[in-house]
Every structure is written in C-alpha cells, then in structure tokens.
Write a protein that holds these residues in place. Structure first.
Motif, PDB file in Angstrom:
ATOM      1  N   ASP A 135       0.914  -1.173  -0.164  1.00  0.00           N
ATOM      2  CA  ASP A 135       0.173   0.146  -0.162  1.00  0.00           C
ATOM      3  C   ASP A 135       0.640   0.819  -0.177  1.00  0.00           C
ATOM      4  OD1 ASP A 135      -2.165  -1.346  -0.186  1.00  0.00           O
ATOM      5  OD2 ASP A 135      -2.931  -1.198   2.449  1.00  0.00           O
ATOM      6  N   GLN A 136       2.190   1.173   0.710  1.00  0.00           N
ATOM      7  CA  GLN A 136       2.940   2.378   0.513  1.00  0.00           C
ATOM      8  C   GLN A 136       3.671   2.596  -0.701  1.00  0.00           C
ATOM      9  OE1 GLN A 136       6.111   1.857   3.541  1.00  0.00           O
ATOM     10  NE2 GLN A 136       6.986   4.234   3.509  1.00  0.00           N
ATOM     11  N   GLN A 140       3.120   5.836  -2.702  1.00  0.00           N
ATOM     12  CA  GLN A 140       4.469   6.772  -3.391  1.00  0.00           C
ATOM     13  C   GLN A 140       4.397   6.698  -5.046  1.00  0.00           C
ATOM     14  OE1 GLN A 140       7.241   3.643  -2.021  1.00  0.00           O
ATOM     15  NE2 GLN A 140       8.014   5.384  -0.450  1.00  0.00           N
ATOM     16  N   LEU A 141       4.141   5.725  -5.671  1.00  0.00           N
ATOM     17  CA  LEU A 141       3.569   6.013  -6.958  1.00  0.00           C
ATOM     18  C   LEU A 141       1.985   6.580  -7.609  1.00  0.00           C
ATOM     19  CD1 LEU A 141       3.330   1.799  -8.532  1.00  0.00           C
ATOM     20  CD2 LEU A 141       4.667   4.392  -9.534  1.00  0.00           C
ATOM     21  N   ASN A 142       1.602   6.714  -6.247  1.00  0.00           N
ATOM     22  CA  ASN A 142       0.294   7.849  -7.203  1.00  0.00           C
ATOM     23  C   ASN A 142       0.665   9.537  -6.972  1.00  0.00           C
ATOM     24  OD1 ASN A 142      -2.735   7.114  -8.138  1.00  0.00           O
ATOM     25  ND2 ASN A 142      -1.320   5.396  -6.640  1.00  0.00           N
ATOM     26  N   LEU A 144       4.299  10.097  -7.190  1.00  0.00           N
ATOM     27  CA  LEU A 144       4.261  10.382  -8.617  1.00  0.00           C
ATOM     28  C   LEU A 144       4.242  10.562 -10.111  1.00  0.00           C
ATOM     29  CD1 LEU A 144       7.005   7.503  -7.675  1.00  0.00           C
ATOM     30  CD2 LEU A 144       7.849  10.020  -7.749  1.00  0.00           C
ATOM     31  N   PHE A 145       2.326  10.121  -9.897  1.00  0.00           N
ATOM     32  CA  PHE A 145       2.115   9.805 -11.023  1.00  0.00           C
ATOM     33  C   PHE A 145       0.936  11.095 -11.296  1.00  0.00           C
ATOM     34  CE2 PHE A 145       1.133   5.356 -10.773  1.00  0.00           C
ATOM     35  CZ  PHE A 145       2.347   4.507 -12.125  1.00  0.00           C
ATOM     36  N   ASN A 146       1.127  11.669  -9.755  1.00  0.00           N
ATOM     37  CA  ASN A 146       0.402  13.119  -9.830  1.00  0.00           C
ATOM     38  C   ASN A 146       1.409  14.488 -10.847  1.00  0.00           C
ATOM     39  OD1 ASN A 146      -1.742  12.195  -8.767  1.00  0.00           O
ATOM     40  ND2 ASN A 146      -1.473  12.716  -7.032  1.00  0.00           N
ATOM     41  N   LYS A 147       2.865  14.374 -10.602  1.00  0.00           N
ATOM     42  CA  LYS A 147       3.624  15.750 -11.221  1.00  0.00           C
ATOM     43  C   LYS A 147       3.549  15.258 -12.549  1.00  0.00           C
ATOM     44  CE  LYS A 147       6.980  14.613  -7.495  1.00  0.00           C
ATOM     45  NZ  LYS A 147       8.292  15.463  -7.730  1.00  0.00           N
ATOM     46  N   PHE A 148       2.288  14.774 -13.386  1.00  0.00           N
ATOM     47  CA  PHE A 148       2.774  15.144 -14.726  1.00  0.00           C
ATOM     48  C   PHE A 148       1.324  15.508 -14.845  1.00  0.00           C
ATOM     49  CE2 PHE A 148       4.887  10.311 -14.676  1.00  0.00           C
ATOM     50  CZ  PHE A 148       5.833  10.353 -15.799  1.00  0.00           C
ATOM     51  N   GLU A 149       0.852  16.417 -14.000  1.00  0.00           N
ATOM     52  CA  GLU A 149      -0.376  16.981 -14.259  1.00  0.00           C
ATOM     53  C   GLU A 149      -0.123  18.394 -14.864  1.00  0.00           C
ATOM     54  OE1 GLU A 149      -3.396  17.116 -11.376  1.00  0.00           O
ATOM     55  OE2 GLU A 149      -2.652  15.358 -10.343  1.00  0.00           O
TER      56      GLU A 149
END
Length: 149
Positions: A135-136, A140-142, A144-149
């Motif tokens: 889950d952790q 963390q992945l999420n 990092l993925f939010n940086k693509f906005e």
C-alpha cells in the motif's frame, strides 16, 4: 522488469527512454490483464468505463459530452461504444424532451447486474496486477503520477 532484457538489447538505454519504455510496458501489462478480465462479458475496457460512469450518475441521464469528459481514455467514438452497449441491453438512449438535440443515456437494470459481476473480475485482476506492491508503494507511485499533471 528489466527493460534491456525485455527488448533484448545489450546496451544500456538512457534513463529517460528507459523510463518511458517502462511506462509503455506496464501499461500493456495492465491493459492486457483488465481486458482479459472483461473478455467473458464481451465488453471492452472503454465500454466498462462507460457503464461505470453511467452507474455513478445514480439514475440521472448522461449526455455523450458527459461520458467523453469523464472517460479515462479520451476518444472520439463514444457514440459507437454506447451503440454496442445498447445492442447488449446494458444502456438505453432517449431524446431529451426539453432539448431534442440532446440525447440522454442511462444504464439499464441488466447493465447494473452485469457490471456487478464485472466489478468482481476487475477487482481480482487489479489484485493480480498489483500483488507485488505494498500500500505504501502504491501511495508513492500515485504521488509520482500526480507530477504528470
């Protein structure tokens, strides 16, 4: 997943290229797993997405524009997706009484029932795809993925 091994090259791939190739490979793995989960129902990922959006409308109709806006995968053939779901009896389409140019789309009871079954298959596929992540790590992945906005 070692990119160099997968694409069978002995030379090291530059970091940016390797990162993007990784994204593509992971996308393919996820798409294949989810598509396989939906195969017994004769529904594509995009059709599944339309059904989920319509269920989320809580019996209120949605327009094609609403569906397009909320689709995970943006595409221009939403009308075709709805047509296929209409043929299966999973959605109904009516002309809006107050604006005859607007089409209202709703999920049917049959669509809701089949969607419940698909949800179980999709949940199992998600578990399989994400089994090696804690889950952790997913948090963390999420981030990092939010940086693509």
């Amino acid at each position: 997943m070692n990119v160099e091994d997968i694409i069978k090259t002995e030379k090291e791939i530059p970091l940016k290229s390797r990162t993007l190739i990784h994204f593509l490979l992971v996308n393919n793995t996820i798409t294949e797993a989810l598509s396989t989960a939906l195969k017994p129902y004769g529904v594509s990922l995009q059709q599944f997405n339309v059904l989920r959006i319509l269920r989320g409308q809580n019996e209120k109709p949605a327009s094609l524009a609403t569906l397009n806006e909320r689709m995970v995968t943006k595409m221009s053939n939403t009308t075709r997706l709805v047509d296929k779901l209409l043929l299966k009896g999973y959605v109904e389409r009516k002309v809006c009484p107050s604006n005859r140019r607007k089409v209202e789309i709703r999920i049917t009871k049959e669509g809701l029932l089949i969607l419940e079954k698909m949800d179980i298959s999709m949940s199992e596929a998600e578990d399989d795809v994400l089994q090696n992540l804690s889950d952790q790590e997913m948090e963390q992945l999420n981030i990092l993925f939010n940086k693509f906005e």
